[in-house]
Scaffold this motif. Structure first.
Motif, PDB file in Angstrom:
ATOM      1  N   ARG A  68      49.000  37.306  48.901  1.00 54.16           N
ATOM      2  CA  ARG A  68      49.338  37.589  47.310  1.00 54.16           C
ATOM      3  C   ARG A  68      47.721  37.615  46.913  1.00 54.16           C
ATOM      4  N   GLU A  69      47.217  38.377  45.750  1.00 50.30           N
ATOM      5  CA  GLU A  69      46.067  38.251  45.041  1.00 50.30           C
ATOM      6  C   GLU A  69      46.473  38.200  43.753  1.00 50.30           C
ATOM      7  N   THR A  70      45.406  37.567  43.020  1.00 45.55           N
ATOM      8  CA  THR A  70      45.643  37.503  41.469  1.00 45.55           C
ATOM      9  C   THR A  70      44.377  37.330  41.024  1.00 45.55           C
ATOM     10  N   SER A  71      43.864  38.066  39.871  1.00 46.21           N
ATOM     11  CA  SER A  71      42.697  37.845  38.995  1.00 46.21           C
ATOM     12  C   SER A  71      42.907  36.661  38.297  1.00 46.21           C
ATOM     13  N   VAL A  72      41.586  35.909  38.446  1.00 40.44           N
ATOM     14  CA  VAL A  72      41.568  34.693  37.551  1.00 40.44           C
ATOM     15  C   VAL A  72      41.030  35.051  36.198  1.00 40.44           C
ATOM     16  N   MET A  73      39.834  35.573  36.211  1.00 43.34           N
ATOM     17  CA  MET A  73      39.247  35.879  35.149  1.00 43.34           C
ATOM     18  C   MET A  73      38.260  36.936  35.405  1.00 43.34           C
ATOM     19  N   ILE A  74      37.685  37.757  34.212  1.00 41.48           N
ATOM     20  CA  ILE A  74      37.044  38.879  34.368  1.00 41.48           C
ATOM     21  C   ILE A  74      35.562  38.591  33.544  1.00 41.48           C
ATOM     22  N   VAL A  75      34.504  38.686  34.536  1.00 37.25           N
ATOM     23  CA  VAL A  75      33.093  38.245  33.796  1.00 37.25           C
ATOM     24  C   VAL A  75      32.365  39.341  33.448  1.00 37.25           C
ATOM     25  N   LYS A  76      31.923  39.136  32.208  1.00 35.45           N
ATOM     26  CA  LYS A  76      31.304  40.073  31.628  1.00 35.45           C
ATOM     27  C   LYS A  76      29.838  39.578  31.157  1.00 35.45           C
ATOM     28  N   LEU A 174      40.651  46.775  30.429  1.00 37.35           N
ATOM     29  CA  LEU A 174      40.971  46.542  31.858  1.00 37.35           C
ATOM     30  C   LEU A 174      42.005  47.517  32.108  1.00 37.35           C
ATOM     31  N   GLU A 175      42.093  48.027  33.493  1.00 35.05           N
ATOM     32  CA  GLU A 175      42.966  48.689  33.875  1.00 35.05           C
ATOM     33  C   GLU A 175      44.411  47.750  33.722  1.00 35.05           C
ATOM     34  N   LYS A 176      45.519  48.502  33.880  1.00 37.16           N
ATOM     35  CA  LYS A 176      47.019  48.010  33.310  1.00 37.16           C
ATOM     36  C   LYS A 176      47.100  46.985  34.489  1.00 37.16           C
ATOM     37  N   ARG A 177      46.944  47.594  35.821  1.00 39.66           N
ATOM     38  CA  ARG A 177      47.150  46.603  37.056  1.00 39.66           C
ATOM     39  C   ARG A 177      46.344  45.339  37.006  1.00 39.66           C
ATOM     40  N   GLN A 178      45.186  45.394  36.468  1.00 40.84           N
ATOM     41  CA  GLN A 178      44.264  44.001  36.581  1.00 40.84           C
ATOM     42  C   GLN A 178      44.799  43.295  35.264  1.00 40.84           C
ATOM     43  N   LEU A 179      45.065  43.943  34.125  1.00 40.80           N
ATOM     44  CA  LEU A 179      45.647  43.296  33.194  1.00 40.80           C
ATOM     45  C   LEU A 179      46.749  42.392  33.268  1.00 40.80           C
ATOM     46  N   ALA A 180      47.798  42.928  34.123  1.00 41.90           N
ATOM     47  CA  ALA A 180      49.114  42.200  34.448  1.00 41.90           C
ATOM     48  C   ALA A 180      48.647  41.157  35.269  1.00 41.90           C
ATOM     49  N   SER A 181      48.008  41.143  36.409  1.00 44.53           N
ATOM     50  CA  SER A 181      47.365  40.061  37.210  1.00 44.53           C
ATOM     51  C   SER A 181      46.432  38.979  36.275  1.00 44.53           C
ATOM     52  N   VAL A 182      45.758  39.384  35.134  1.00 46.36           N
ATOM     53  CA  VAL A 182      45.207  38.389  34.411  1.00 46.36           C
ATOM     54  C   VAL A 182      46.248  37.484  33.740  1.00 46.36           C
ATOM     55  N   LEU A 183      47.250  38.253  33.086  1.00 48.27           N
ATOM     56  CA  LEU A 183      48.306  37.511  32.334  1.00 48.27           C
ATOM     57  C   LEU A 183      49.547  36.943  33.326  1.00 48.27           C
ATOM     58  N   GLY A 184      49.187  36.956  34.600  1.00 50.37           N
ATOM     59  CA  GLY A 184      50.206  36.529  35.393  1.00 50.37           C
ATOM     60  C   GLY A 184      51.749  37.234  35.428  1.00 50.37           C
ATOM     61  N   MET A 185      51.343  38.647  35.388  1.00 50.29           N
ATOM     62  CA  MET A 185      52.529  39.229  35.688  1.00 50.29           C
ATOM     63  C   MET A 185      52.627  40.290  36.602  1.00 50.29           C
ATOM     64  N   THR A 186      53.527  41.138  36.847  1.00 48.59           N
ATOM     65  CA  THR A 186      53.679  42.307  37.734  1.00 48.59           C
ATOM     66  C   THR A 186      53.277  43.502  36.905  1.00 48.59           C
ATOM     67  N   PRO A 187      52.835  44.537  37.394  1.00 49.02           N
ATOM     68  CA  PRO A 187      52.547  45.768  36.718  1.00 49.02           C
ATOM     69  C   PRO A 187      53.925  46.405  36.012  1.00 49.02           C
ATOM     70  N   GLU A 188      55.004  46.039  36.837  1.00 46.65           N
ATOM     71  CA  GLU A 188      56.398  46.496  36.464  1.00 46.65           C
ATOM     72  C   GLU A 188      56.716  45.735  34.985  1.00 46.65           C
ATOM     73  N   ASN A 189      56.533  44.443  35.101  1.00 47.71           N
ATOM     74  CA  ASN A 189      56.853  43.505  33.995  1.00 47.71           C
ATOM     75  C   ASN A 189      55.717  43.878  32.876  1.00 47.71           C
ATOM     76  N   LEU A 190      54.678  44.183  33.133  1.00 46.39           N
ATOM     77  CA  LEU A 190      53.754  44.541  32.250  1.00 46.39           C
ATOM     78  C   LEU A 190      54.206  45.856  31.329  1.00 46.39           C
ATOM     79  N   SER A 191      54.732  46.815  31.871  1.00 45.39           N
ATOM     80  CA  SER A 191      55.273  48.022  31.503  1.00 45.39           C
ATOM     81  C   SER A 191      56.405  47.803  30.770  1.00 45.39           C
TER      82      SER A 191
END
Length: 232
Positions: A68-76, A174-191
């Motif tokens: 499993r993989e998850t985004s922890v944070m995005i650095v700008k 962010l791409e929606k898939r990446q946004l879902a990961s940052v928020l601790g959700m699956t892409p389906e749950n985000l939708s």
């Protein structure tokens, strides 16, 4: 690399109070490298050989376990990563990957630790930055544990809405898939969450978000400075 080459690096809070002499020593072994998108910069579990300063672009800090993989944070830009591992001479707890073409200054960790012992201004700045990182982790943990997925998305959209100056509409950063990961959700749950927020005045068209009733969304989301304010 001279200290005049990257004034944006010198002006960062982490380096701003250093003496010119110690800053020059610190940057003597540093170098700038440009990376294309989707390049792995560091690996979770590896030793922290460099402190990275993102000058331009964007970097995804992510972690993996049991396939499993998850985004922890995005650095700008302009900001550093990952300071704690550098100071402790410890292994990275996250991996890093470029999201787009990125310019990164790489400073040898041993030089960072050496100047930390010499320069009181730099040492104080390191403590302040690590404290800010710690508080950010606490806020993220509270967000994940105290809020439902719908509440997390609502507060994220409100924060972006404020950051952009409360426009009629704005694009997701962010791409929606990446946004879902940052928020601790699956892409389906985000939708499903986006659809559920239509009842609170959120309209979605691809990557474009329109908040037609900010007051209603805020009443539902209940933002608080103790979670949502990056400056506290």
């Amino acid at each position: 690399m001279s200290d005049s080459t990257f004034p944006e690096v010198r002006s960062l809070d982490l380096f701003a109070d250093m003496s010119d002499e110690n800053y020059a020593k610190l940057m003597r072994g540093a170098y700038l490298q440009t990376f294309p998108p989707h390049v792995d910069l560091i690996g979770e579990g590896e030793g922290a050989d460099f402190l990275h300063v993102l000058v331009s672009g964007a970097v995804d800090l992510f972690s993996s376990w049991n396939n499993r993989e998850t985004s922890v944070m995005i650095v700008k830009p302009v900001s550093t990563f990952i300071l704690a591992a550098t100071i402790r001479d410890a292994r990275y707890l996250m991996s890093a990957r470029t999201m787009e073409k990125s310019r990164i200054v790489m400073i040898p960790s041993q030089d960072v630790r050496a100047i930390f012992d010499l320069d009181a201004g730099f040492a104080r700045a390191v403590v302040v930055e690590l404290a800010a990182c710690y508080r950010s982790v606490i806020k993220t943990t509270k967000n994940l544990k105290l809020r439902t997925a719908l509440e997390r998305l609502a507060n994220y959209l409100l924060s972006r809405h404020r950051a952009y100056g409360a426009p009629a509409s704005f694009d997701l950063d962010l791409e929606k898939r990446q946004l879902a990961s940052v928020l601790g959700m699956t892409p389906e749950n985000l939708s499903r969450a986006f659809k559920a927020l239509q009842a609170y005045g959120v309209a979605v068209n691809g990557e474009k978000i329109e908040i037609t009733n900010p007051a209603l969304l805020q009443k539902f989301a209940k933002p608080t400075s103790l979670i949502d304010d990056d400056q506290t």
